[in-house]
Design an enzyme around this catalytic site. Structure first.
Site, PDB file in Angstrom:
ATOM      1  N   HIS A 131      20.037  24.096   6.724  1.00  0.00           N
ATOM      2  CA  HIS A 131      21.334  23.808   6.108  1.00  0.00           C
ATOM      3  C   HIS A 131      21.180  23.889   4.590  1.00  0.00           C
ATOM      4  O   HIS A 131      22.009  24.488   3.909  1.00  0.00           O
ATOM      5  CB  HIS A 131      21.843  22.441   6.551  1.00  0.00           C
ATOM      6  CG  HIS A 131      23.237  22.144   6.125  1.00  0.00           C
ATOM      7  ND1 HIS A 131      24.291  22.995   6.385  1.00  0.00           N
ATOM      8  CD2 HIS A 131      23.769  21.102   5.445  1.00  0.00           C
ATOM      9  CE1 HIS A 131      25.406  22.488   5.893  1.00  0.00           C
ATOM     10  NE2 HIS A 131      25.112  21.334   5.310  1.00  0.00           N
ATOM     11  N   HIS A 134      27.396  27.929  -0.485  1.00  0.00           N
ATOM     12  CA  HIS A 134      27.724  27.109   0.683  1.00  0.00           C
ATOM     13  C   HIS A 134      29.159  27.447   1.088  1.00  0.00           C
ATOM     14  O   HIS A 134      30.117  27.069   0.408  1.00  0.00           O
ATOM     15  CB  HIS A 134      27.589  25.628   0.344  1.00  0.00           C
ATOM     16  CG  HIS A 134      27.749  24.716   1.524  1.00  0.00           C
ATOM     17  ND1 HIS A 134      28.043  25.178   2.792  1.00  0.00           N
ATOM     18  CD2 HIS A 134      27.676  23.355   1.637  1.00  0.00           C
ATOM     19  CE1 HIS A 134      28.131  24.151   3.627  1.00  0.00           C
ATOM     20  NE2 HIS A 134      27.901  23.041   2.948  1.00  0.00           N
ATOM     21  N   CYS A 182      31.731  21.313   7.143  1.00  0.00           N
ATOM     22  CA  CYS A 182      30.654  22.301   7.040  1.00  0.00           C
ATOM     23  C   CYS A 182      30.092  22.771   8.380  1.00  0.00           C
ATOM     24  O   CYS A 182      29.329  23.734   8.416  1.00  0.00           O
ATOM     25  CB  CYS A 182      29.520  21.748   6.191  1.00  0.00           C
ATOM     26  SG  CYS A 182      30.067  21.112   4.590  1.00  0.00           S
TER      27      CYS A 182
END
Length: 389
Positions: free
Chosen positions: A278, A312, A153
């Site tokens: 995030h 995401h 990520c």
């Protein structure tokens, strides 16, 4: 280092103006499984038509690279000018991804199982991680350093840090940098097996959060040492190595990354106008990030997660969310409103209250500095500080 132009494609659209307008309006599309993916798991797919990979580069033809090409086409004028000015040997490529073209590999394996041989159009370069940077280098016909970063990520956030190092060392005069990730069954079913996916749209920092929602997209910047209106002012990174997928619960290493980005930019916490969290809406990650942000910034700094709007985007998330911050700082953003945090409005009683921006309190504000967080599997944490130099 200076960020001269941005190409961006995600679930919100495929142009900077459209994406900014949709994000500021608090738009979030229902996460519907793309028909081509053969999966029932909700996800944010890119719905706009993607460009075609040229026939001479057909070995790189995959959805991931078509997303990259969509972003690249938006900065074609800037990249062409840089190549003409600096020469092909002085322009580099750094891309972050975690999937590359795995979806094409999945389809090829299905054919193999049914027929006993791989389909003729399949090439390993479609899904090989390094193929993303190789494709862009071949498409642009540049011969500077070209490589792909894959740290799940935080991949494209790390790519931006790597691009800055190439420029600081004088290895390159310009770098096309960013990331892309595309939906595939491997990712969706992997996150499902971890129990990390929401049944609907993710709900960051709520007491009712039940996991993240996967998305896809791409973002590319042209980064050089030549001054422009927006710059990558600070980078902070840390690695806690606490667990293969879970973050360190106390948030100490996420805190280190944010502190390092501030120190690198020579800024204080109170100077930051906005934090793109995030904000994955997974139980542990939100709790950890909440602790770290509250400790460093208190409850005054405006912040939100963009993932309820984009999903995401994994390896693309770092560059994509830095790109969203770039849009807030750009001339495209005349209203100077902050993007709302989309959630059910029910705070977790175990968390310190952060200043989560609401649709009702998006007050106009001149923006100078934005921080973007990317916290990854294995505790690979990166914070990028974008602002006006």
């Amino acid at each position: 280092m200076y960020l001269h132009d941005l190409g961006l494609v995600c679930a919100l659209g495929d142009s900077k103006a459209d994406i900014l307008a949709a994000w500021l309006a608090g738009r979030s599309f229902p996460p519907v499984p793309p028909a081509w993916l053969d999966s029932a798991i909700p996800a944010f797919g890119v719905l706009t038509e993607l460009p075609v990979i040229p026939a001479k580069l057909k070995q790189y033809d995959c959805r991931n690279n078509r997303l990259l090409l969509s972003a690249l086409c938006q900065i074609e004028s800037a990249t062409s000018t840089a190549i003409a000015r600096y020469g092909t040997d002085r322009v580099g490529i750094v891309v972050g991804t975690s999937t590359s073209g795995i979806a094409e590999g999945e389809s090829a394996v299905q054919v193999l199982r049914a027929s006993g041989s791989m389909p003729g159009h399949y090439h390993y370069k479609q899904q090989e991680l390094g193929g993303a940077a190789e494709f862009l280098a071949a498409y642009l016909d540049v011969r500077g350093p070209a490589f792909t970063v894959s740290t799940t990520c935080s991949s494209s956030a790390n790519a931006m840090a790597s691009a800055r190092r190439l420029l600081r060392l004088g290895v390159c005069a310009a770098v096309v940098v960013g990331g892309a990730d595309s939906l595939c069954r491997t990712t969706l079913e992997g996150f499902f097996a971890l129990g990390a996916l929401s049944k609907t749209t993710c709900n960051p920092f709520s007491k009712n959060r039940d996991g993240t929602t996967i998305g896809e997209g791409a973002a590319l910047f042209l980064m050089t040492r030549e001054p422009s209106e927006i710059a990558l002012l600070g980078v902070g990174a840390s690695a806690d190595a606490y667990h293969i997928s879970a973050p360190r619960p106390d948030g100490s290493c996420a805190l280190l990354a944010m502190q390092a980005a501030l120190a690198d930019a020579q800024l204080k916490p109170e100077q930051i106008d906005y934090i793109n969290l995030h904000g994955t809406a997974t139980w542990q990650n939100d709790a950890m990030e909440n602790r770290a942000v509250a400790q460093l910034f208190g409850s005054d700094t405006a912040c939100s997660s963009s993932k309820p709007s984009t999903g995401h985007c994994l390896g693309a998330a770092g560059a994509l969310e830095a790109g969203l911050c770039w849009l807030l700082l750009s001339d495209l953003h005349q209203e100077r409103r902050l993007p709302a945090h989309l959630w059910d409005g029910e705070p977790d009683p175990d968390m310190t209250r952060l200043n989560l921006v609401g649709l009702e309190n998006q007050q106009p504000k001149p923006l100078q500095y934005c921080l973007s967080n990317s916290f990854s599997f294995g505790g690979n944490n990166v914070s990028l500080l974008i602002g006006h130099p």
